[in-house]
Design an enzyme around this catalytic site. Structure first.
Site, PDB file in Angstrom:
ATOM      1  N   ARG A 186      58.736  35.541  22.211  1.00 21.14           N
ATOM      2  CA  ARG A 186      57.318  35.200  22.230  1.00 21.14           C
ATOM      3  C   ARG A 186      56.753  35.084  20.823  1.00 21.14           C
ATOM      4  NH1 ARG A 186      53.278  40.232  22.776  1.00 21.14           N
ATOM      5  NH2 ARG A 186      54.442  41.825  21.655  1.00 21.14           N
ATOM      6  N   THR A 237      59.359  44.686  10.149  1.00 25.50           N
ATOM      7  CA  THR A 237      59.923  43.545  10.857  1.00 25.50           C
ATOM      8  C   THR A 237      59.589  42.238  10.148  1.00 25.50           C
ATOM      9  OG1 THR A 237      59.691  44.722  12.949  1.00 25.50           O
ATOM     10  CG2 THR A 237      59.978  42.335  13.073  1.00 25.50           C
ATOM     11  N   LYS A 282      63.943  44.734   9.373  1.00 22.82           N
ATOM     12  CA  LYS A 282      64.373  44.363  10.718  1.00 22.82           C
ATOM     13  C   LYS A 282      64.094  42.879  10.903  1.00 22.82           C
ATOM     14  CE  LYS A 282      63.411  45.337  15.612  1.00 22.82           C
ATOM     15  NZ  LYS A 282      62.708  46.236  16.555  1.00 22.82           N
ATOM     16  N   LYS A 290      64.095  39.426  12.967  1.00 18.89           N
ATOM     17  CA  LYS A 290      64.094  38.851  14.303  1.00 18.89           C
ATOM     18  C   LYS A 290      64.986  37.606  14.321  1.00 18.89           C
ATOM     19  CE  LYS A 290      61.231  41.589  16.537  1.00 18.89           C
ATOM     20  NZ  LYS A 290      61.649  42.358  17.734  1.00 18.89           N
ATOM     21  N   ASP A 316      67.430  42.093  15.248  1.00 23.54           N
ATOM     22  CA  ASP A 316      66.976  42.238  16.630  1.00 23.54           C
ATOM     23  C   ASP A 316      66.986  40.856  17.276  1.00 23.54           C
ATOM     24  OD1 ASP A 316      65.906  42.874  19.044  1.00 23.54           O
ATOM     25  OD2 ASP A 316      63.982  43.605  18.277  1.00 23.54           O
ATOM     26  N   GLU A 340      70.323  44.847  17.336  1.00 26.70           N
ATOM     27  CA  GLU A 340      69.599  45.348  18.494  1.00 26.70           C
ATOM     28  C   GLU A 340      69.588  44.312  19.621  1.00 26.70           C
ATOM     29  OE1 GLU A 340      65.122  47.121  19.460  1.00 26.70           O
ATOM     30  OE2 GLU A 340      65.751  46.718  17.406  1.00 26.70           O
ATOM     31  N   ASP A 394      68.160  48.175  23.613  1.00 27.36           N
ATOM     32  CA  ASP A 394      66.719  48.296  23.717  1.00 27.36           C
ATOM     33  C   ASP A 394      66.272  47.929  25.132  1.00 27.36           C
ATOM     34  OD1 ASP A 394      63.975  48.329  23.504  1.00 27.36           O
ATOM     35  OD2 ASP A 394      63.843  46.762  22.001  1.00 27.36           O
ATOM     36  N   LYS A 452      61.472  53.750  23.588  1.00 28.74           N
ATOM     37  CA  LYS A 452      60.079  53.340  23.425  1.00 28.74           C
ATOM     38  C   LYS A 452      59.236  53.965  24.528  1.00 28.74           C
ATOM     39  CE  LYS A 452      61.193  48.890  21.276  1.00 28.74           C
ATOM     40  NZ  LYS A 452      61.104  47.408  21.412  1.00 28.74           N
ATOM     41  N   SER A 469      58.547  50.882  19.088  1.00 29.20           N
ATOM     42  CA  SER A 469      57.258  50.642  19.732  1.00 29.20           C
ATOM     43  C   SER A 469      57.148  49.173  20.090  1.00 29.20           C
ATOM     44  CB  SER A 469      56.100  51.041  18.810  1.00 29.20           C
ATOM     45  OG  SER A 469      56.169  50.326  17.589  1.00 29.20           O
ATOM     46  N   MET A 510      54.171  46.006  20.442  1.00 28.76           N
ATOM     47  CA  MET A 510      53.032  45.720  19.569  1.00 28.76           C
ATOM     48  C   MET A 510      51.874  46.586  20.050  1.00 28.76           C
ATOM     49  SD  MET A 510      54.116  43.889  17.229  1.00 28.76           S
ATOM     50  CE  MET A 510      52.596  43.489  16.374  1.00 28.76           C
ATOM     51  N   ASP A 522      61.510  52.442  14.198  1.00 29.89           N
ATOM     52  CA  ASP A 522      60.802  51.164  14.154  1.00 29.89           C
ATOM     53  C   ASP A 522      59.352  51.413  14.540  1.00 29.89           C
ATOM     54  OD1 ASP A 522      60.329  48.421  14.049  1.00 29.89           O
ATOM     55  OD2 ASP A 522      60.926  48.117  16.129  1.00 29.89           O
ATOM     56  N   ASP A 552      56.440  50.141  12.787  1.00 28.46           N
ATOM     57  CA  ASP A 552      55.545  49.317  11.969  1.00 28.46           C
ATOM     58  C   ASP A 552      54.505  48.538  12.770  1.00 28.46           C
ATOM     59  OD1 ASP A 552      57.426  47.552  13.097  1.00 28.46           O
ATOM     60  OD2 ASP A 552      57.234  46.133  11.437  1.00 28.46           O
TER      61      ASP A 552
END
Length: 361
Positions: free
Chosen positions: A24, A135, A160, A162, A190, A218, A243, A267, A295, A297, A320, A322
């Site tokens: 997304r 990230t 990290k 993406k 990730d 991840e 995850d 999480k 976490s 967002m 993680d 941030d």
């Protein structure tokens, strides 16, 4: 001092930079904040973020769950009976992990406030800080290299990245980042379920052959594909981190039994709160798995709870945390603050949140 009220508030907080993954793209953090109030006016805060492509939960659904059965489950109860109260919350509805997690955190926050101690201390720790990675959203190699160098200049030493949109291009992206930041910075990836098992093995092996020194990868494959995750883990040298494959105890046991991953990312919005998250960390450690707390967002409420868990329990890898760093401003007064890669917990009871500043009642 029984619980007298449970209220929910919608929060949409803008990000300073678009957050882009294989699943997304978003420019806001959208969440439901729950406030649990006792007879003497003590308040506990929690939140349920909207993450359609991971948990499948919406703002409307989480709010309805909290305003309905979860509110009914806690009204009039004594928050000092925390263990029994959390069991009641977990059993009140099926699924709805984010909604249950929000109420779980709010009850922990309330209990800590009533005792006058920070949440991390209430959970059994004394640390006042936790470290986080930062990230880097999906982008082209040149842009990623520039962003990585900027983040390192800001003090972050764990990046990290993406990936998962294009396996071949992902190799080029990671090589560009490593060239930009040098050997002293940790790089983790990730894929957000974006690769097939075959693509994942090829991409990770190519990065290994290129000497990119990736710390971990991840969720390289679909979260339901435990066999595929096990295949990747067995055919690469780089550590794999589960995850989306792990929400609760049942999924973690399946990963452990298949030796499907080397590590797990816990999480609160997936596991339904601090209570289940602590069980997952204990189980993973007992099985010899590495651990990290992450976490969605989320705002300073959810990230503050996650950081408090890290401060109390510790993890085998830098966590993680941030998510709230991405916000243009805090939608609360009080709570955690950031100093580069350091998340500072407030010297105040519970989460240290004083009030919401941006919310729809």
């Amino acid at each position: 001092m029984p619980i007298l009220d449970v209220t929910t508030h919608l929060v949409s907080a803008p990000l300073h930079t678009p957050f882009v993954t294989a699943l997304r793209r978003t420019t806001t953090t959208d969440t439901v904040v729950v406030v649990v109030t006792d007879e003497h006016g003590h308040r506990g805060y929690g939140e349920a973020p909207q993450v359609w492509r991971v948990t499948g939960e919406s703002l409307a659904g989480a709010r309805a769950c909290i305003d309905g059965p979860l509110r009914d489950a806690v009204l009039g109860r004594d928050p000092d009976d925390l263990h029994d109260l959390l069991r009641t919350v977990r059993g009140a509805v099926v699924g709805n992990h984010g909604a249950k997690g929000a109420v779980d955190v709010a009850l922990h926050d309330l209990a800590a406030r009533r005792l006058g101690v920070p949440l991390a201390q209430f959970l059994g720790g004394s640390a006042t800080t936790a470290r986080t990675d930062v990230t880097l959203s999906v982008a082209e190699p040149d842009e990623l290299a520039a962003t990585a160098a900027a983040r390192v200049a800001e003090g972050f030493d764990v990046l990290k990245i993406k990936v998962g949109t294009d396996a071949v291009g992902d190799v080029a992206r990671v090589r560009a980042i490593r060239a930009a930041v040098g050997p002293g910075v940790r790089i983790r990836l990730d894929a957000n379920q974006g690769w097939t098992p075959r693509q994942a093995v090829r991409a990770i092996r190519a990065m290994e052959d290129a000497g990119t020194d990736v710390e971990l990868v991840e969720q390289p494959v679909d979260g339901h594909d435990v066999a595929g995750l096990a295949h990747v883990t067995a055919h690469v040298d780089t550590l794999t981190l589960a995850d989306e494959a792990v929400y609760g105890i049942r999924e973690l046991l399946a990963v452990i039994e298949r030796r499907a991953a080397d590590m797990v990312n816990v999480k609160l919005a997936k596991s339904a709160g601090l209570g289940p998250a602590r069980t997952l960390l204990d189980l993973a450690e007992a099985a010899g798995m590495g651990t990290m707390v992450g976490s969605m967002m989320e705002t300073h409420i959810g990230v503050g709870a996650a950081a408090s868990l890290v401060a109390a329990y510790g993890t085998s890898a830098v966590s993680d945390l941030d998510a709230a760093w991405w916000l243009t401003s805090a939608p609360v007064t009080g709570g955690i603050t950031y100093e580069g890669p350091t998340v500072r917990l407030p010297d105040a009871p519970g989460l240290g949140i004083d009030a919401l500043t941006v919310a729809e009642p």
